[in-house]
Design a protein around this motif. Structure first.
Motif, PDB file in Angstrom:
ATOM      1  N   GLU A   1       8.097  -9.824  -8.666  1.00 48.29           N
ATOM      2  CA  GLU A   1       8.011  -8.797  -7.625  1.00 48.29           C
ATOM      3  C   GLU A   1       6.840  -9.102  -6.686  1.00 48.29           C
ATOM      4  OE1 GLU A   1       9.606  -4.875  -6.407  1.00 48.29           O
ATOM      5  OE2 GLU A   1      10.289  -6.331  -7.869  1.00 48.29           O
ATOM      6  N   SER A   2       5.685  -9.451  -7.264  1.00 46.43           N
ATOM      7  CA  SER A   2       4.499  -9.743  -6.448  1.00 46.43           C
ATOM      8  C   SER A   2       4.706 -10.992  -5.602  1.00 46.43           C
ATOM      9  CB  SER A   2       3.280  -9.937  -7.357  1.00 46.43           C
ATOM     10  OG  SER A   2       3.010  -8.766  -8.080  1.00 46.43           O
ATOM     11  N   TYR A   3       5.359 -12.000  -6.190  1.00 52.86           N
ATOM     12  CA  TYR A   3       5.610 -13.243  -5.453  1.00 52.86           C
ATOM     13  C   TYR A   3       6.453 -12.966  -4.214  1.00 52.86           C
ATOM     14  CZ  TYR A   3       7.671 -17.755  -4.245  1.00 52.86           C
ATOM     15  OH  TYR A   3       8.096 -18.853  -3.557  1.00 52.86           O
ATOM     16  N   GLU A   4       7.523 -12.210  -4.396  1.00 49.71           N
ATOM     17  CA  GLU A   4       8.378 -11.901  -3.247  1.00 49.71           C
ATOM     18  C   GLU A   4       7.630 -11.056  -2.229  1.00 49.71           C
ATOM     19  OE1 GLU A   4      12.153 -10.298  -4.299  1.00 49.71           O
ATOM     20  OE2 GLU A   4      12.701 -11.985  -5.568  1.00 49.71           O
TER      21      GLU A   4
ATOM     22  N   LYS B   1      11.510   1.512  -1.897  1.00 48.00           N
ATOM     23  CA  LYS B   1      10.089   1.775  -2.119  1.00 48.00           C
ATOM     24  C   LYS B   1       9.430   2.042  -0.776  1.00 48.00           C
ATOM     25  CE  LYS B   1       5.897  -0.115  -4.243  1.00 48.00           C
ATOM     26  NZ  LYS B   1       5.316  -1.256  -4.982  1.00 48.00           N
ATOM     27  N   LEU B   2       8.784   3.199  -0.654  1.00 54.12           N
ATOM     28  CA  LEU B   2       8.054   3.562   0.558  1.00 54.12           C
ATOM     29  C   LEU B   2       6.564   3.520   0.246  1.00 54.12           C
ATOM     30  CD1 LEU B   2      10.128   6.687   1.700  1.00 54.12           C
ATOM     31  CD2 LEU B   2      10.390   4.337   2.468  1.00 54.12           C
ATOM     32  N   VAL B   3       5.816   2.829   1.078  1.00 53.75           N
ATOM     33  CA  VAL B   3       4.381   2.682   0.853  1.00 53.75           C
ATOM     34  C   VAL B   3       3.627   3.360   1.982  1.00 53.75           C
ATOM     35  CG1 VAL B   3       2.478   1.046   0.584  1.00 53.75           C
ATOM     36  CG2 VAL B   3       4.720   0.522  -0.369  1.00 53.75           C
ATOM     37  N   ALA B   4       2.631   4.157   1.599  1.00 48.55           N
ATOM     38  CA  ALA B   4       1.843   4.890   2.592  1.00 48.55           C
ATOM     39  C   ALA B   4       0.949   3.930   3.369  1.00 48.55           C
ATOM     40  CB  ALA B   4       0.998   5.961   1.915  1.00 48.55           C
ATOM     41  N   ASP B   5       0.804   4.231   4.647  1.00 44.83           N
ATOM     42  CA  ASP B   5      -0.064   3.434   5.515  1.00 44.83           C
ATOM     43  C   ASP B   5      -0.924   4.407   6.308  1.00 44.83           C
ATOM     44  OD1 ASP B   5      -1.227   1.398   6.923  1.00 44.83           O
ATOM     45  OD2 ASP B   5       0.406   1.206   8.368  1.00 44.83           O
TER      46      ASP B   5
ATOM     47  N   LYS C   1      13.120  -5.760  -8.329  1.00 43.67           N
ATOM     48  CA  LYS C   1      13.543  -4.583  -9.093  1.00 43.67           C
ATOM     49  C   LYS C   1      14.581  -3.766  -8.338  1.00 43.67           C
ATOM     50  CE  LYS C   1       9.244  -4.104 -11.728  1.00 43.67           C
ATOM     51  NZ  LYS C   1       8.035  -3.282 -11.962  1.00 43.67           N
ATOM     52  N   LYS C   2      14.284  -3.437  -7.088  1.00 45.42           N
ATOM     53  CA  LYS C   2      15.221  -2.637  -6.296  1.00 45.42           C
ATOM     54  C   LYS C   2      16.505  -3.416  -6.031  1.00 45.42           C
ATOM     55  CE  LYS C   2      12.921   1.212  -5.633  1.00 45.42           C
ATOM     56  NZ  LYS C   2      13.444   2.519  -6.087  1.00 45.42           N
ATOM     57  N   ARG C   3      16.359  -4.716  -5.787  1.00 42.85           N
ATOM     58  CA  ARG C   3      17.547  -5.538  -5.513  1.00 42.85           C
ATOM     59  C   ARG C   3      18.468  -5.596  -6.739  1.00 42.85           C
ATOM     60  NH1 ARG C   3      15.004  -9.739  -4.040  1.00 42.85           N
ATOM     61  NH2 ARG C   3      15.246 -11.058  -5.880  1.00 42.85           N
ATOM     62  N   ASN C   4      17.876  -5.802  -7.912  1.00 37.67           N
ATOM     63  CA  ASN C   4      18.678  -5.846  -9.131  1.00 37.67           C
ATOM     64  C   ASN C   4      19.364  -4.514  -9.399  1.00 37.67           C
ATOM     65  OD1 ASN C   4      17.734  -8.426  -9.367  1.00 37.67           O
ATOM     66  ND2 ASN C   4      16.511  -8.095 -11.187  1.00 37.67           N
TER      67      ASN C   4
END
Length: 1000
Positions: free
Chosen positions: A768-771, A337-341, A504-507
């Motif tokens: 996901e949010s917790y991590e 997952k790439l997030v824009a900054d 999600k990505k890890r699983n």
């Protein structure tokens, strides 16, 4: 995206045929083998009819209608493309049709073209009445089709081989393809995939055109699909050791007879990995099923493009798998997952999670910076992007590993020759490409050897490439500032950063690795994911969420047939140490690695004993020289600092000081130092003793954790137990029997319901949010870690932290030291594991309980002053506040019990934990959570049922249901029938209807 190409051929439909619906259904059932498919394409390679009659073609339209409708039903009613070529049986030839000798005369006279119009007339029925859209084409020899799926384009070269077929089977070498049309078989420049379809193979063509036709097909097409031979067959071939073409010959199909053997082929294209799977499905007339053979699995697609393509050897090196799971890492790669900054508000938090989404950003923004922490997977991602772009663009890859200094005037030529070959003509062709076709990918901008000519280099890449993708370690460099300040005020680089591999990505990565190891079992995959999820949750400060760490852990768990959470704990330090070792060995002579490691231990130990997180270079020199003197070694101070900096273990500052870049590395080296230098850990002067007593401060808890992993003996456990006993001996324990925390009692009972489908989805989102909130993607620098006063150790909050830390270690120790502890020692630990969480909860809740009335009044006043009302608009009451505090206290208690239960429960310890005599109702809840933690659904159901009969309509009733509810929420692999059984017995049959609706 996954595209299934269903290759059918040779139906030979007669007017009186009746189709077997069973066979049609079995074709569709066979396609379930493909699993998830995004798009279907049916390719038919000739001989729809038996004799080219109108009614035969009408029947074929009905048959294809049935097949297409059933496929659409499987795939959310998506459109299904059908592409066809005619075969020799599709000609409507008169009884006195031209013979072989007649046709050969035209070849001899070199006048074969004059017969083409007459040949076309024999296909009128095919064109007007089959699925060929009722249109007679202008060019009856070659029909080119292009299908687009997003940005992915497939070119089909549909060759009509039916002309010059005869009524007798003697037309070998009579078939014709004009040499003037050979160039039309070339692929378009924007094509991702080229597929040639024909009824007869090129072996049936006249010698005047056969060779040219064969070369044109093999040199331009990734796939050749043909029929006629009535024999299922696949192979691959190339010319002059070029790129292979996959050849699929489909067998005959008889939908009118279930007792006839027939077959069809299927190709599954994966656009994400640029690979395909090849299948043959063969009818088993006895079992009435299509048996399948997987002939190509995740076979790489090497494109036959007229455009410039990298050398196969370079592509192989790009796809090389450093983890030895495969020869090609793209087979299991998961796009992060790439997030824009970005500085502009409308672009902030924009994210992409696939190559298709990334391409949209790239083509729109054109210049990207991808940042991420060390080991976040930047290099692997850029290699994947490079491999994904080679068919659309002409990328160049510049790695920070490049040994020579990068010179702006010749680096493009250097990269091109390395990746595409040293043919001057090829480079000239590259130079003449439009900028929009040129992509530069720079891996590790901040590590490039360009310090003396950085501005010139930036200007060169701006002028030479239409697209630029740059990776950099987060916060190491501000390339935008450099570009704006020095060169191009108008250039805007779009910044994105790599997120860690959360749930999600890890699983997804774990599943892909399992599939790569031929493990296609959901139970095993879910179990491995559960174990790794637990390790992440319980070691969030130490467990890295980078792909490398996850790959190594997954390999460990899938190789171990007796998977156990505690084994993962035990191997943690080995994997951590392995990664640290590798970073040093790559930079030093392997024979010196031990001395270098010990030198870092000495530096870390000095920092710890002197409470310094930063040392002057001169102090480091003194430490190393002292080590050399005592141990008789010859470690060089500059060599140590150089290796430490390059391995990202330490950082050297402009003030001639060094500090550890990563607090986990510092903790590890301190632990190694203390173990090596402490002869008696029970001695009050021992460093280990100090770390244990001050476990609530700084990095002491991490040091103790590493000590317990590394030592792996009972002496450390005995000492930790004595520390815990000393701390907790005066504390009371929570007791439901004595009701010594009144907050937990005397409130109305909530109605506990089983989780809905929406709640299960929300649970995954919450994980996901917790991590995301709790697992830092940044390396926590080892600075400011000694800014504490150990005189505060007896303050309330620090006592609680110490108690929790001690209890965690004791819980982990029971399974970890199971084989080394005597039975009585184990029983003592079990007593502590049940008792300490109750004591912690009592101390945690007691102040709240004592001041409950005042707290409720304060909260109630707050709601009134701020005009906060309930959802129904009514005002909060004192009873509402009491109820909320009660709920929070119970959930907090269950969460703490669950945490400790997960740490201590394993298949080794389960019997011991279950045999403990229960002294309080709260211990029943602990035991139930231990059963839930081990994943034994049937035993959990049995115990929960028994407890509900005893504690029906009490506070315990609700908490028992909450524990079972948790089990339903987190165990995705539970069958529908098992879930229904649990709901019926624990929550009541009145919830069955809602559950069935959710299921539907």
């Amino acid at each position: 995206m996954k595209i299934a190409i269903i290759h059918l051929s040779d139906f030979h439909i007669r007017d009186k045929d009746n189709f077997s619906s069973e066979k049609i259904d079995r074709v569709l059932s066979a396609l379930n083998v493909l699993k998830k498919v995004d798009e279907y394409i049916i390719v038919f390679s000739g001989d729809l009819s038996y004799s080219g009659q109108v009614n035969e073609f009408k029947k074929s339209r009905y048959l294809f209608g049935q097949i297409i409708n059933k496929i659409k039903q499987k795939n959310d009613n998506k459109f299904v493309n059908l592409l066809m070529v005619p075969g020799n049986h599709d000609l409507c030839l008169p009884k006195n049709a031209r013979t072989r000798n007649y046709i050969q005369k035209y070849y001899d006279r070199k006048n074969i073209d004059s017969l083409l119009q007459e040949e076309a007339s024999y296909l009128n029925n095919y064109y007007l009445h089959s699925n060929a859209k009722g249109i007679i084409p202008n060019d009856i020899i070659l029909n080119k089709k292009s299908l687009s799926f997003g940005s992915y384009k497939i070119q089909f070269n549909l060759i009509n081989t039916a002309p010059f077929s005869t009524l007798e089977p003697n037309d070998k070498e009579l078939h014709y393809f004009p040499n003037s049309k050979i160039n039309l078989l070339a692929r378009a420049t924007d094509t991702n995939l080229c597929i040639t379809v024909m009824h007869h193979s090129y072996e049936w063509f006249n010698w005047n055109c056969k060779t040219n036709l064969e070369k044109a097909i093999i040199n331009n097409s990734e796939f050749l699909l043909y029929g006629h031979d009535h024999c299922e067959y696949t192979t691959s071939m190339s010319f002059n050791n070029g790129i292979d073409t996959w050849i699929s010959s489909a067998g005959e199909m008889k939908f009118s007879d279930s007792n006839e053997n027939d077959s069809f082929n299927t190709i599954m294209i994966n656009t994400e990995t640029n690979s395909f799977d090849g299948y043959i499905f063969i009818w088993n007339k006895d079992e009435k099923i299509y048996n399948y053979k997987l002939l190509a699995k995740q076979k790489s697609l090497q494109y036959h493009s007229a455009k410039l393509m990298p050398l196969p050897s370079y592509i192989k090196s790009i796809k090389e798998d450093t983890y030895n799971l495969s020869e090609d890492f793209t087979k299991y790669f998961v796009f992060p997952k790439l997030v824009a900054d970005d500085q502009y508000e409308f672009d902030k938090n924009k994210s992409v999670s696939s190559m298709e989404e990334f391409n949209k950003i790239l083509y729109k923004k054109r210049k990207l910076i991808i940042s991420g922490a060390t080991n976040a997977g930047k290099t692997t991602l850029l290699k994947y992007i490079y491999h994904s772009l080679i068919n659309e663009k002409t990328p160049l890859f510049l790695s920070s590993d490049s040994k020579p200094r990068i010179k702006s005037h010749n680096f493009i030529r250097y990269l091109f020759e390395e990746q595409y070959g040293d043919d001057r003509t090829l480079f000239e062709k590259y130079e003449q490409l439009d900028l929009d076709n040129k992509v530069l990918i720079v891996d590790g901008w901040d590590l490039l050897n360009i310090s003396n000519n950085q501005n010139e280099f930036i200007q060169k890449i701006e002028e030479s490439f239409g697209y630029i993708i740059i990776s950099t370690t987060k916060n190491q460099i501000d390339l935008i500032k450099t570009v704006k300040g020095e060169l191009c005020q108008s250039v805007q680089y779009f910044k994105m950063h790599i997120k860690p591999f959360f749930t999600k990505k890890r699983n997804e990565l774990v599943r892909n690795i399992c599939l790569q190891k031929n493990i296609d079992n959901d139970i095993i995959v879910n179990e491995v994911n559960r174990l790794i999820d637990s390790l992440v949750q319980n070691n969030s400060g130490l467990f890295s969420l980078n792909p490398a760490f996850i790959v190594r852990y997954t390999k460990y768990f899938i190789q171990d047939p007796y998977r156990d959470y505690t084994k993962g704990e035990a191997v943690f330090s080995k994997i951590f140490e392995f990664e640290l070792n590798q970073s040093i060995i790559q930079l030093a002579d392997p024979k010196d690695a031990d001395e270098i490691f010990t030198a870092f231990e000495e530096i870390a130990g000095y920092m710890y004993t002197h409470k310094k997180d930063e040392l002057l270079i001169e102090e480091v020199r003194t430490i190393v020289e002292n080590y050399n003197k005592i141990y008789g070694e010859h470690v060089n101070i500059r060599n140590i600092i150089s290796i430490g900096v390059r391995a990202k273990i330490i950082r050297e500052t402009d003030n001639l000081t060094i500090y550890f870049l990563n607090k986990n590395h510092l903790s590890y080296f301190i632990a190694k130092y203390l173990i090596r230098t402490d002869e008696n850990i029970s001695d009050n002067t021992s460093g280990i003793n100090y770390a244990l007593e001050n476990i609530c401060f700084g990095i002491n808890s991490d040091i103790v954790l590493f000590i317990s992993y590394i030592l792996n003996n009972t002496s450390i456990l005995t000492f930790i137990s004595s520390c815990a006993d000393e701390l907790l001996k005066q504390w009371d324990a929570l007791s439901f029997y004595n009701k010594n925390i009144s907050l937990l009692h005397n409130v109305p009972l909530d109605q506990i319901k089983p989780p809905s489908e929406e709640e299960k989805k929300q649970y995954e989102e919450d994980k996901e949010s917790y991590e995301d909130n709790n697992c830092s993607e940044e390396i926590i620098e080892a600075r400011g870690l000694f800014d504490y006063d150990d005189n505060d150790i007896d303050r309330y909050q620090y006592k609680l932290v110490r108690a929790v830390k001690y209890t965690e270690i004791i819980c982990k120790a029971l399974p970890a030291f199971h084989s080394k502890l005597k039975l009585e020692q184990k029983k003592d630990l079990v007593e502590s594991i049940y008792l300490y969480p109750r004591k912690i909860m009592f101390v945690l809740l007691r102040p709240l309980d004592i001041n409950l009335k005042e707290i409720c009044e304060d909260i109630l006043n707050f709601t009134e002053q701020n005009n906060i009302n309930k959802k129904n608009g009514q005002k909060y009451t004192n009873e509402d506040i009491h109820q909320m505090l009660n709920d929070s206290a119970k959930v907090g208690m269950l969460c703490m019990f669950s945490h400790f239960s997960e740490l201590t429960t394993s298949h080794k310890t389960f019997e011991l934990l279950m045999n403990k005599n229960i002294e309080d109702t709260s211990e029943e809840l602990e035991r139930l959570l231990m059963i839930e933690s081990i994943g034994n659904t049937d035993y959990l159901l049995k115990k929960a049922e028994a407890l509900l009969k005893i504690y029906q309509n009490t506070e315990y009733d609700n908490m028992i249901k909450l524990i079972v509810r948790k089990h339903l929420l987190i165990n995705k692999e539970l069958s529908f029938s098992k879930r229904q059984q649990i709901i019926d017995k624990i929550f009541g049959k009145e919830y069955r209807t809602a559950f069935l609706i959710n299921k539907k």
